[in-house]
Design an enzyme around this catalytic site. Sequence first.
Site, mmCIF file in Angstrom:
data_model
loop_
_atom_site.group_PDB
_atom_site.id
_atom_site.type_symbol
_atom_site.label_atom_id
_atom_site.label_comp_id
_atom_site.label_asym_id
_atom_site.label_seq_id
_atom_site.Cartn_x
_atom_site.Cartn_y
_atom_site.Cartn_z
ATOM 1 N N LYS A 1 0.852 -1.196 0.000
ATOM 2 C CA LYS A 1 0.000 0.000 0.000
ATOM 3 C C LYS A 1 0.886 1.243 0.000
ATOM 4 O O LYS A 1 1.624 1.489 0.943
ATOM 5 C CB LYS A 1 -0.905 -0.006 1.240
ATOM 6 C CG LYS A 1 -1.731 1.267 1.419
ATOM 7 C CD LYS A 1 -2.494 1.247 2.740
ATOM 8 C CE LYS A 1 -3.108 2.595 3.064
ATOM 9 N NZ LYS A 1 -3.760 2.621 4.401
ATOM 10 N N ASP B 1 -2.675 10.388 3.857
ATOM 11 C CA ASP B 1 -4.113 10.096 3.902
ATOM 12 C C ASP B 1 -4.843 11.144 4.722
ATOM 13 O O ASP B 1 -4.797 11.132 5.952
ATOM 14 C CB ASP B 1 -4.345 8.703 4.497
ATOM 15 C CG ASP B 1 -5.820 8.347 4.562
ATOM 16 O OD1 ASP B 1 -6.615 8.962 3.833
ATOM 17 O OD2 ASP B 1 -6.164 7.439 5.342
ATOM 18 N N LYS C 1 -10.163 13.208 8.190
ATOM 19 C CA LYS C 1 -9.725 12.861 9.534
ATOM 20 C C LYS C 1 -9.644 14.120 10.398
ATOM 21 O O LYS C 1 -9.380 15.210 9.884
ATOM 22 C CB LYS C 1 -8.327 12.233 9.501
ATOM 23 C CG LYS C 1 -8.186 10.920 8.762
ATOM 24 C CD LYS C 1 -6.724 10.503 8.750
ATOM 25 C CE LYS C 1 -6.494 9.218 7.978
ATOM 26 N NZ LYS C 1 -7.024 8.040 8.682
ATOM 27 N N ASP D 1 1.481 6.281 5.978
ATOM 28 C CA ASP D 1 0.461 5.414 5.386
ATOM 29 C C ASP D 1 0.974 4.687 4.150
ATOM 30 O O ASP D 1 0.254 3.891 3.571
ATOM 31 C CB ASP D 1 -0.796 6.217 5.057
ATOM 32 C CG ASP D 1 -2.061 5.390 5.217
ATOM 33 O OD1 ASP D 1 -2.011 4.373 5.925
ATOM 34 O OD2 ASP D 1 -3.102 5.757 4.635
ATOM 35 N N ASP E 1 -12.206 7.212 3.926
ATOM 36 C CA ASP E 1 -11.010 7.058 4.748
ATOM 37 C C ASP E 1 -10.550 5.607 4.805
ATOM 38 O O ASP E 1 -9.571 5.284 5.470
ATOM 39 C CB ASP E 1 -11.266 7.590 6.160
ATOM 40 C CG ASP E 1 -9.977 7.769 6.955
ATOM 41 O OD1 ASP E 1 -8.906 7.855 6.315
ATOM 42 O OD2 ASP E 1 -10.040 7.827 8.193
ATOM 43 N N GLU F 1 -9.409 3.969 2.133
ATOM 44 C CA GLU F 1 -8.951 3.991 0.743
ATOM 45 C C GLU F 1 -7.885 2.944 0.442
ATOM 46 O O GLU F 1 -7.742 2.492 -0.692
ATOM 47 C CB GLU F 1 -8.412 5.380 0.395
ATOM 48 C CG GLU F 1 -6.991 5.678 0.816
ATOM 49 C CD GLU F 1 -6.741 5.595 2.322
ATOM 50 O OE1 GLU F 1 -5.637 5.190 2.711
ATOM 51 O OE2 GLU F 1 -7.653 5.927 3.113
ATOM 52 N N ARG G 1 -7.537 -0.224 1.108
ATOM 53 C CA ARG G 1 -7.993 -1.518 0.601
ATOM 54 C C ARG G 1 -8.474 -1.426 -0.849
ATOM 55 O O ARG G 1 -8.470 -2.419 -1.570
ATOM 56 C CB ARG G 1 -9.074 -2.089 1.515
ATOM 57 C CG ARG G 1 -10.362 -1.294 1.569
ATOM 58 C CD ARG G 1 -11.204 -1.633 2.780
ATOM 59 N NE ARG G 1 -10.621 -1.087 4.000
ATOM 60 C CZ ARG G 1 -11.148 -1.267 5.208
ATOM 61 N NH1 ARG G 1 -12.269 -1.960 5.345
ATOM 62 N NH2 ARG G 1 -10.569 -0.750 6.263
#
Length: 462
Positions: free
Chosen positions: A227, A232, A239, A250, A309, A311, A313
């Site tokens: 990933k 993010d 967030k 992230d 949020d 994202e 996956r």
Amino acid sequence: MRHSLIRKSEALDPTPIYAVNEASVDSVVGQLGLAAGNWVSRHGYKGEPGRTLVVPAAEGSQVAVLYGTDEVGLSSTFALGSLVTALPSGDYVFETPLPDIELGLLGFALSSYRFNRYRKSGGDLPRLVVPDDVDLERLYTVLDGVELARDLINTPANDLGPEELAAAITKLFEEHGGKGEVIVGEDLLERGFPMVHAVGRASANAPRLADFTWGDEKAPKVTLVGKGVIFDTGGLDIKPASAMTLMKKDMGGAANVLGLASMIMAAKLPVRLRVIVPCVENAISGNAFRPGDVLPSRKGLTVEIGNTDAEGRLVLADALALADEETPDLLIDMATLTGAARVALGPDLPPFYTEDDELAEEVAILSEASADPLWRLPLWQPYMKYLDSKIADINHINTSGVGFAGSITAALFLSRFVENTTAWVHFDIYGWTPIDKPGKPSGGEAQGIRCLFDLISEKYSS
């Protein structure tokens, strides 16, 4: 980090270190002479585990170091890491044998890591002599991979965007004779990566997908997917500020995958390695994807967006679908995917998921042997119903109203995009050490990749 470990021929008048415990300290100090005994007495030193004391040695102005262990050896796996801050710069050598010396040396070297891109170095650190029977080149290989992962995670998003992350992947593979491509922007739609495009399209930094290979095409296929969300915001489901503080990490899954790839290629393991990394920023603008949108996917499944949020996956799903198309012998994905994993197991113990019981047992055994902690959690199929959607094939988050099992349902979502590969394992890592400890300075962290390097080495080298 590799520079903290040296052979005896490289050492400059190394200072001796004596491993002692409460039972042996008096005998060792007696051999060092009266001055050492007086110094130990004055400081009340009794060889307590992990405690270090520099003492005058028998000959003139020379000194020695006493290092406390427990009755059977090191007080903890990476205990030698405490020497990095306890000792002044210089070269040191253990005069008494230690059990698990390779892990001890690894802990020392891992503690020597410093991220100095934005500030001056704090000065030279101590160096430790490696015994002749230790495979130093393999240690260097591991340390270089860990350092790469830590450096990438620690680099802020203003200097490591999607383009820079893809460039780091390109550079790594070019250095080892690999090849590949980076698919950028609108080309993602034409090439069949609609969810990677949707997640990254709101950023001024175009989304992209890096796909690189290395090694003999006839060798067993090992594919790594990471990933690569470089920052993010949460997207339109933004967030709070407190939750954005560490979002530069992230892309920790991608960083760890690259660290592992570095180890595999440097060791020239007999595998055909493939690395796939979607590189995106989950930003906010007028064309950001929205809660309630339905996205197509490379797999052909339609995905209802429950929360922007979640994202990571989505981009992993397209990448895993690509990886699964050639049915690799081993498929590994790594991602800083869910806070639920941290709630369940904390920051130091990442969960992993697989339906392959034999593979899970191998991971568990090598995790313990390498002091690289991992814990298997189940792909609990009854929870798949939590991902039901009334308008699409699947929702990417738990829509049941029961706010539990967040890490498991995320893994279950990913499993829908892997149907050909039986040896698939998903790691939900944190990629960060919040508090300094031996072997683990605070900041970006490599998790699981030392274990996986051992796994791939043992599985395919024979």
